[in-house]
Scaffold this motif. Structure first.
Motif, short mmCIF file in Angstrom:
data_model
loop_
_atom_site.label_atom_id
_atom_site.label_comp_id
_atom_site.label_asym_id
_atom_site.label_seq_id
_atom_site.Cartn_x
_atom_site.Cartn_y
_atom_site.Cartn_z
N ASP A 36 -14.83 -4.57 -11.43
CA ASP A 36 -14.62 -4.06 -12.79
C ASP A 36 -13.76 -5.02 -13.61
OD1 ASP A 36 -14.84 -1.94 -14.80
OD2 ASP A 36 -12.70 -1.64 -14.45
N LYS A 40 -14.88 -7.04 -17.00
CA LYS A 40 -14.15 -6.91 -18.26
C LYS A 40 -13.64 -8.26 -18.75
CE LYS A 40 -12.75 -2.10 -17.60
NZ LYS A 40 -11.68 -1.17 -17.19
N GLU A 56 -15.43 5.61 -12.87
CA GLU A 56 -14.72 6.49 -13.78
C GLU A 56 -15.63 6.93 -14.91
OE1 GLU A 56 -11.36 4.83 -15.72
OE2 GLU A 56 -12.37 2.99 -16.33
N ASP A 58 -17.04 7.73 -18.51
CA ASP A 58 -16.85 7.01 -19.77
C ASP A 58 -16.45 7.94 -20.91
OD1 ASP A 58 -19.50 8.10 -19.58
OD2 ASP A 58 -20.08 6.92 -21.34
N ALA A 258 -12.38 13.68 -16.46
CA ALA A 258 -12.30 12.35 -17.09
C ALA A 258 -10.84 11.95 -17.30
CB ALA A 258 -13.06 12.33 -18.42
N LEU A 395 -21.63 5.44 -17.25
CA LEU A 395 -21.53 4.61 -18.44
C LEU A 395 -22.62 5.05 -19.42
CD1 LEU A 395 -22.96 1.02 -17.74
CD2 LEU A 395 -23.48 3.01 -16.37
N GLY A 396 -22.54 4.57 -20.64
CA GLY A 396 -23.43 5.04 -21.68
C GLY A 396 -24.91 4.86 -21.37
N ASP A 399 -26.38 1.34 -22.40
CA ASP A 399 -25.94 0.26 -21.51
C ASP A 399 -26.59 0.40 -20.14
OD1 ASP A 399 -24.37 -1.02 -23.35
OD2 ASP A 399 -22.47 -0.22 -22.61
#
Length: 414
Positions: A36, A40, A56, A58, A258, A395-396, A399
């Motif tokens: 990760d 990033k 984790e 989003d 979250a 994640l979205g 994406d």
């Protein structure tokens, strides 16, 4: 001594000259956090990297939880030390939540609030294990488990279930791995990294085996609310209540609400174990941040509508990811029934050439995907044997589709 170079004459570091202890120096960094962080960093440098590494959600933490934390931050009492084992109100909320969600009663006195689930994992093993004690570790397993076991002086004994078993071990495998040194079984359902969920019958069978042979159980139930397709996450102590005197339950608010950054986890267990673990924490970290504890109280005493929304989104993404991965020649992907990870077997891709590179391990394949497709995944070596990848679908949607699409495009060239 003629012909011996100067470096060969240097003595090996002694215990007194070693700069980093062998105990800590031998720890591998968290592979999931490392992937990760690299993703990033590349993204910050301008590369359009899509990261499937972090476990984790989003989503933001629900507003009512944040507001409870804001109010707590303004209260001077929360600017001071509080009991090392946790705020009494939070321990009571955990007891009530356990009865609501797991169906059995616990005493608030048998709860230890920890700085996230990882600290609960470490303190459970540090409290239970003496040097040389063995822990049966069903694999694929979360990358932190074996390191926490080793730090506590224990010996992780891998018991691997492949894709043909849906990544779930059998009692026959556990019995074959049991020795006179076996003290603990680590049990995690729903599973990180595979998303596998043991059925109620399978959970009960494992629990009865542990009871019969006097093996302690450390059961990680942090993904309990994230299940799909009618799967049921059965709490170990609901399945086999007789294990209460030899079981430690690990949990936390990170995944359900979250709240990964708030760092609130807990362990529940027999009174003597919890007391000893609390004594350890009193020297290790003292109390968990009071503001975070008040946020956790708000989370646990509220309803589960927030997790329902998360589950719906994860379910949609899960189906998208699995269907897209299944289209790749050489990939075998069981449908995960819990958590928010897919764990495809990629042995069929190894030894094939993609853009001039021939990966022979899943680590090499993950490196190729990052370099050529700008997609970050975690290789199977972090969780057990090579030949697998872990992809988080937390994640979205856009994406996710773009990232798996890049993987499809690159692997279609081999």
């Amino acid at each position: 001594m003629a012909g011996v170079s100067a470096p060969d004459l240097q003595p090996a570091p002694s215990a007194s000259t070693r700069r980093v202890s062998a105990r800590v120096g031998g720890i591998a960094e968290s592979a999931t956090l490392a992937v990760d962080a690299k993703a990033k960093a590349l993204k910050a440098a301008g590369r359009p990297v899509i990261g499937f590494g972090a476990g984790e959600p989003d989503f933001p933490t629900p507003d009512y939880i944040v507001e409870a934390a804001v109010a707590a931050a303004r209260e001077p009492a929360n600017h001071r030390y509080s009991p090392a084992g946790g705020l009494p109100a939070l321990k009571e909320a955990i007891a009530a939540k356990t009865l609501r969600d797991s169906g059995y009663e616990i005493s608030p006195a048998d709860v230890l609030v920890t700085n996230g689930g990882k600290q609960a994992v470490y303190q459970a093993f540090a409290t239970l294990l003496d040097p040389g004690d063995e822990v049966l570790l069903p694999g694929p397993y979360w990358t932190t488990y074996p390191e926490a076991i080793r730090l506590a002086g224990g010996v992780p004994v891998e018991v691997i279930a492949g894709v043909d078993q849906g990544y779930k071990v059998t009692v026959e495998q556990l019995e074959a791995a049991r020795t006179p040194r076996t003290k603990v079984l680590l049990f995690c359902s729903p599973s990180n990294p595979t998303g596998a969920v043991y059925t109620p019958e399978e959970t009960a069978e494992v629990g009865r085996w542990a009871l019969e042979h006097g093996v302690w159980v450390v059961t990680d139930e942090i993904y309990e609310h994230l299940t799909y397709d009618g799967a049921v996450a059965t709490p170990m102590l609901s399945a086999v209540p007789e294990l209460a005197s030899t079981t430690v339950v690990l949990n936390g608010v990170a995944k359900t609400y979250a709240m990964t950054g708030w760092r609130v986890g807990w362990l529940v267990g027999p009174s003597d174990v919890v007391k000893a673990a609390t004594n350890l924490q009193s020297h290790l970290t003292s109390n968990v941040a009071n503001v975070s504890q008040h946020a956790a109280i708000a989370a646990l005493t509220g309803d589960l509508s927030a997790v329902a929304a998360l589950r719906e989104a994860f379910d949609r993404r899960r189906r998208t990811m699995v269907s897209m991965l299944a289209e790749i020649d050489g990939v075998v992907i069981p449908t995960p029934e819990g958590a928010f990870y897919a764990y495809p077997a990629v042995q069929g891709l190894l030894g094939r050439t993609f853009r001039g590179v021939t990966p022979t391990t899943s680590a090499e394949l993950a490196a190729l995907l990052l370099d050529q497709a700008e997609v970050a995944v975690v290789p199977g070596e972090a969780f057990g044997p090579s030949g697998y990848l872990r992809l988080s679908y937390a994640l979205g949607d856009a994406d996710l589709a773009e990232g798996v699409g890049r993987i499809q495009a690159l692997l279609a060239e081999g």
